[in-house]
Design a protein around this motif. Structure first.
Motif, PDB file in Angstrom:
ATOM      1  N   PRO A 289     -22.349 -31.263  31.761  1.00 28.12           N
ATOM      2  CA  PRO A 289     -21.452 -31.430  30.616  1.00 28.12           C
ATOM      3  C   PRO A 289     -20.220 -30.543  30.771  1.00 28.12           C
ATOM      4  CG  PRO A 289     -23.731 -31.067  29.909  1.00 28.12           C
ATOM      5  CD  PRO A 289     -23.677 -30.758  31.368  1.00 28.12           C
ATOM      6  N   HIS A 290     -19.055 -31.088  30.470  1.00 29.32           N
ATOM      7  CA  HIS A 290     -17.818 -30.315  30.573  1.00 29.32           C
ATOM      8  C   HIS A 290     -17.056 -30.416  29.260  1.00 29.32           C
ATOM      9  CE1 HIS A 290     -16.681 -28.669  34.658  1.00 29.32           C
ATOM     10  NE2 HIS A 290     -17.930 -29.060  34.806  1.00 29.32           N
ATOM     11  N   LYS A 291     -17.251 -29.417  28.410  1.00 32.62           N
ATOM     12  CA  LYS A 291     -16.593 -29.382  27.115  1.00 32.62           C
ATOM     13  C   LYS A 291     -15.329 -28.533  27.196  1.00 32.62           C
ATOM     14  CE  LYS A 291     -20.803 -30.067  24.421  1.00 32.62           C
ATOM     15  NZ  LYS A 291     -21.663 -29.564  23.319  1.00 32.62           N
ATOM     16  N   PRO A 292     -14.326 -28.842  26.381  1.00 33.17           N
ATOM     17  CA  PRO A 292     -13.080 -28.063  26.432  1.00 33.17           C
ATOM     18  C   PRO A 292     -13.288 -26.655  25.906  1.00 33.17           C
ATOM     19  CG  PRO A 292     -13.043 -29.573  24.560  1.00 33.17           C
ATOM     20  CD  PRO A 292     -14.273 -29.913  25.361  1.00 33.17           C
ATOM     21  N   ALA A 293     -12.625 -25.698  26.527  1.00 36.08           N
ATOM     22  CA  ALA A 293     -12.718 -24.320  26.069  1.00 36.08           C
ATOM     23  C   ALA A 293     -11.937 -24.118  24.776  1.00 36.08           C
ATOM     24  CB  ALA A 293     -12.196 -23.379  27.154  1.00 36.08           C
TER      25      ALA A 293
ATOM     26  N   GLU B  87     -41.951 -20.036  30.610  1.00 33.46           N
ATOM     27  CA  GLU B  87     -42.654 -20.418  29.387  1.00 33.46           C
ATOM     28  C   GLU B  87     -42.262 -19.550  28.197  1.00 33.46           C
ATOM     29  OE1 GLU B  87     -46.863 -20.740  29.659  1.00 33.46           O
ATOM     30  OE2 GLU B  87     -46.839 -21.920  31.514  1.00 33.46           O
ATOM     31  N   ASP B  88     -41.960 -18.291  28.452  1.00 36.07           N
ATOM     32  CA  ASP B  88     -41.638 -17.369  27.365  1.00 36.07           C
ATOM     33  C   ASP B  88     -40.137 -17.271  27.100  1.00 36.07           C
ATOM     34  OD1 ASP B  88     -40.976 -16.131  29.719  1.00 36.07           O
ATOM     35  OD2 ASP B  88     -41.898 -14.199  29.241  1.00 36.07           O
ATOM     36  N   ALA B  89     -39.353 -18.190  27.655  1.00 38.93           N
ATOM     37  CA  ALA B  89     -37.898 -18.137  27.480  1.00 38.93           C
ATOM     38  C   ALA B  89     -37.527 -18.394  26.023  1.00 38.93           C
ATOM     39  CB  ALA B  89     -37.219 -19.160  28.378  1.00 38.93           C
ATOM     40  N   ASP B  90     -36.675 -17.549  25.460  1.00 37.39           N
ATOM     41  CA  ASP B  90     -36.226 -17.781  24.089  1.00 37.39           C
ATOM     42  C   ASP B  90     -34.960 -18.620  24.096  1.00 37.39           C
ATOM     43  OD1 ASP B  90     -34.058 -16.104  24.705  1.00 37.39           O
ATOM     44  OD2 ASP B  90     -35.014 -14.342  23.830  1.00 37.39           O
ATOM     45  N   GLU B  91     -34.405 -18.880  22.921  1.00 38.51           N
ATOM     46  CA  GLU B  91     -33.257 -19.781  22.803  1.00 38.51           C
ATOM     47  C   GLU B  91     -32.003 -19.246  23.472  1.00 38.51           C
ATOM     48  OE1 GLU B  91     -32.728 -20.697  18.717  1.00 38.51           O
ATOM     49  OE2 GLU B  91     -34.559 -21.901  18.560  1.00 38.51           O
ATOM     50  N   ASP B  92     -31.963 -17.972  23.772  1.00 33.76           N
ATOM     51  CA  ASP B  92     -30.794 -17.377  24.421  1.00 33.76           C
ATOM     52  C   ASP B  92     -30.903 -17.360  25.935  1.00 33.76           C
ATOM     53  OD1 ASP B  92     -29.470 -16.832  22.005  1.00 33.76           O
ATOM     54  OD2 ASP B  92     -30.607 -14.974  21.730  1.00 33.76           O
ATOM     55  N   ASP B  93     -32.047 -17.772  26.471  1.00 34.15           N
ATOM     56  CA  ASP B  93     -32.216 -17.820  27.920  1.00 34.15           C
ATOM     57  C   ASP B  93     -31.249 -18.843  28.509  1.00 34.15           C
ATOM     58  OD1 ASP B  93     -34.321 -17.226  30.306  1.00 34.15           O
ATOM     59  OD2 ASP B  93     -33.712 -19.333  30.342  1.00 34.15           O
ATOM     60  N   LEU B  94     -30.495 -18.461  29.534  1.00 33.18           N
ATOM     61  CA  LEU B  94     -29.445 -19.320  30.068  1.00 33.18           C
ATOM     62  C   LEU B  94     -29.994 -20.622  30.637  1.00 33.18           C
ATOM     63  CD1 LEU B  94     -27.075 -16.728  31.801  1.00 33.18           C
ATOM     64  CD2 LEU B  94     -26.779 -17.880  29.599  1.00 33.18           C
ATOM     65  N   ARG B  95     -31.139 -20.552  31.325  1.00 32.05           N
ATOM     66  CA  ARG B  95     -31.706 -21.771  31.891  1.00 32.05           C
ATOM     67  C   ARG B  95     -32.186 -22.714  30.790  1.00 32.05           C
ATOM     68  NH1 ARG B  95     -35.493 -18.932  36.351  1.00 32.05           N
ATOM     69  NH2 ARG B  95     -35.452 -17.366  34.691  1.00 32.05           N
ATOM     70  N   ARG B  96     -32.794 -22.142  29.750  1.00 27.28           N
ATOM     71  CA  ARG B  96     -33.221 -22.986  28.630  1.00 27.28           C
ATOM     72  C   ARG B  96     -32.021 -23.591  27.923  1.00 27.28           C
ATOM     73  NH1 ARG B  96     -37.246 -21.601  23.474  1.00 27.28           N
ATOM     74  NH2 ARG B  96     -36.487 -23.320  22.174  1.00 27.28           N
ATOM     75  N   LYS B  97     -30.970 -22.823  27.707  1.00 27.89           N
ATOM     76  CA  LYS B  97     -29.773 -23.341  27.046  1.00 27.89           C
ATOM     77  C   LYS B  97     -29.152 -24.468  27.851  1.00 27.89           C
ATOM     78  CE  LYS B  97     -26.903 -20.417  25.121  1.00 27.89           C
ATOM     79  NZ  LYS B  97     -26.034 -19.230  24.895  1.00 27.89           N
ATOM     80  N   ASP B  98     -29.188 -24.348  29.185  1.00 26.50           N
ATOM     81  CA  ASP B  98     -28.646 -25.400  30.042  1.00 26.50           C
ATOM     82  C   ASP B  98     -29.445 -26.696  29.879  1.00 26.50           C
ATOM     83  OD1 ASP B  98     -26.971 -26.309  32.443  1.00 26.50           O
ATOM     84  OD2 ASP B  98     -29.000 -26.580  33.194  1.00 26.50           O
ATOM     85  N   VAL B  99     -30.772 -26.589  29.859  1.00 18.49           N
ATOM     86  CA  VAL B  99     -31.615 -27.773  29.680  1.00 18.49           C
ATOM     87  C   VAL B  99     -31.403 -28.380  28.299  1.00 18.49           C
ATOM     88  CG1 VAL B  99     -34.005 -28.593  29.497  1.00 18.49           C
ATOM     89  CG2 VAL B  99     -33.341 -27.058  31.351  1.00 18.49           C
ATOM     90  N   ASP B 100     -31.326 -27.531  27.274  1.00 17.83           N
ATOM     91  CA  ASP B 100     -31.085 -28.028  25.914  1.00 17.83           C
ATOM     92  C   ASP B 100     -29.777 -28.799  25.852  1.00 17.83           C
ATOM     93  OD1 ASP B 100     -33.419 -26.849  25.082  1.00 17.83           O
ATOM     94  OD2 ASP B 100     -32.443 -25.108  24.146  1.00 17.83           O
ATOM     95  N   GLU B 101     -28.746 -28.268  26.511  1.00 12.95           N
ATOM     96  CA  GLU B 101     -27.430 -28.908  26.494  1.00 12.95           C
ATOM     97  C   GLU B 101     -27.455 -30.240  27.229  1.00 12.95           C
ATOM     98  OE1 GLU B 101     -23.361 -28.867  25.296  1.00 12.95           O
ATOM     99  OE2 GLU B 101     -25.044 -27.567  24.762  1.00 12.95           O
TER     100      GLU B 101
END
Length: 250
Positions: A9-13, A173-187
């Motif tokens: 995903p490429h969103k505008p800054a 498994e213990d990644a919270d919502e601020d984990d970068l890898r989890r945020k990438d998957v969520d996005e």
């Protein structure tokens, strides 16, 4: 696990700059919804190019086979839109394409105008499977024409098995919502588009803009195979975004 290639995903800054560029290019991009939500500094807008114009599309690199493959696949959009493509060499173009192994992304529509130099679209030069290569080209050109990802459609009701998707993408498994890898998957997969901020038709699992959804990543009997042709809804959506002038009777 062998993961499917997916575009980033490429969103505008700067949403204000995105708005200004879109409206300057095509005044019809102004927000037309009656929604009173004000989550951003400016109103939501579409990012369609001005109908009838010619888009200059520059190749920054790539073999002749790569360039010919891009031209052939991208041309599948042309019968359905009031635009022309002018493919050129060099650094100057409304859309600028760079070949890069294993990478796929594109700025959405007029957001390409915010990029002063370098690519506005990147497509992998891996061409051993022409059908797959054509899919990615049509997908990225869908973004370049202003379309978002279909699996993030506001009405998509995909029965995700989120732990399975996280595991497949090496999210702890213990990644919270601020984990970068989890945020990438969520996005990439889970954060649906806000219905007040996108222009959309009914959800289309056959869209060229849809990710592949694997059975192991969902609950029940649900999967989406990769789509290799423009769907009828893809065509209708873009025809509405880029209409031809109405004929007037004398």
């Amino acid at each position: 696990m062998d993961l499917p290639n997916s575009c980033l995903p490429h969103k505008p800054a700067d949403i204000n700059a995105s708005y200004d560029a879109a409206i300057s290019e095509n005044p019809a991009n102004r927000h037309t919804s009656a929604s009173s939500r004000k989550k951003r500094a400016v109103a939501w807008h579409t990012k369609y190019w001005a109908p009838g114009r010619t888009l200059r599309i520059a190749f920054l690199n790539g073999s002749q086979a790569f360039k010919d493959g891009v031209k052939n696949a991208a041309s599948n959009w042309l019968p359905h839109i009031n635009l022309k493509f002018d493919f050129v060499e060099g650094e100057v173009g409304d859309i600028r394409i760079r070949a890069e192994p294993g990478t796929y992304w594109s700025k959405v529509g007029t957001d390409a105008l915010l990029v002063e130099e370098g690519p506005t679209m990147v497509i992998s030069d891996w061409m051993l499977q022409p059908k797959l290569f054509a899919h990615y080209v049509m997908h990225e050109f869908g973004h370049a024409l202003g379309a978002e990802h279909e699996h993030l459609h506001p009405e998509a009701n995909i029965p995700w098995n989120k732990p399975a998707v996280y595991e497949a993408h090496w999210v702890p498994e213990d990644a919270d919502e601020d984990d970068l890898r989890r945020k990438d998957v969520d996005e990439r997969y889970f954060n649906l588009l806000d219905p007040s901020e996108v222009n959309y038709s009914s959800y289309d699992p056959k869209s060229i803009m849809h990710y592949e959804i694997r059975q192991a990543w969902t609950h029940g009997d649900f999967q989406i195979f990769l789509n290799f042709v423009l769907s009828e809804k893809d065509k209708a959506f873009m025809a509405k975004a880029y209409p031809y002038p109405e004929e007037t009777s004398e």
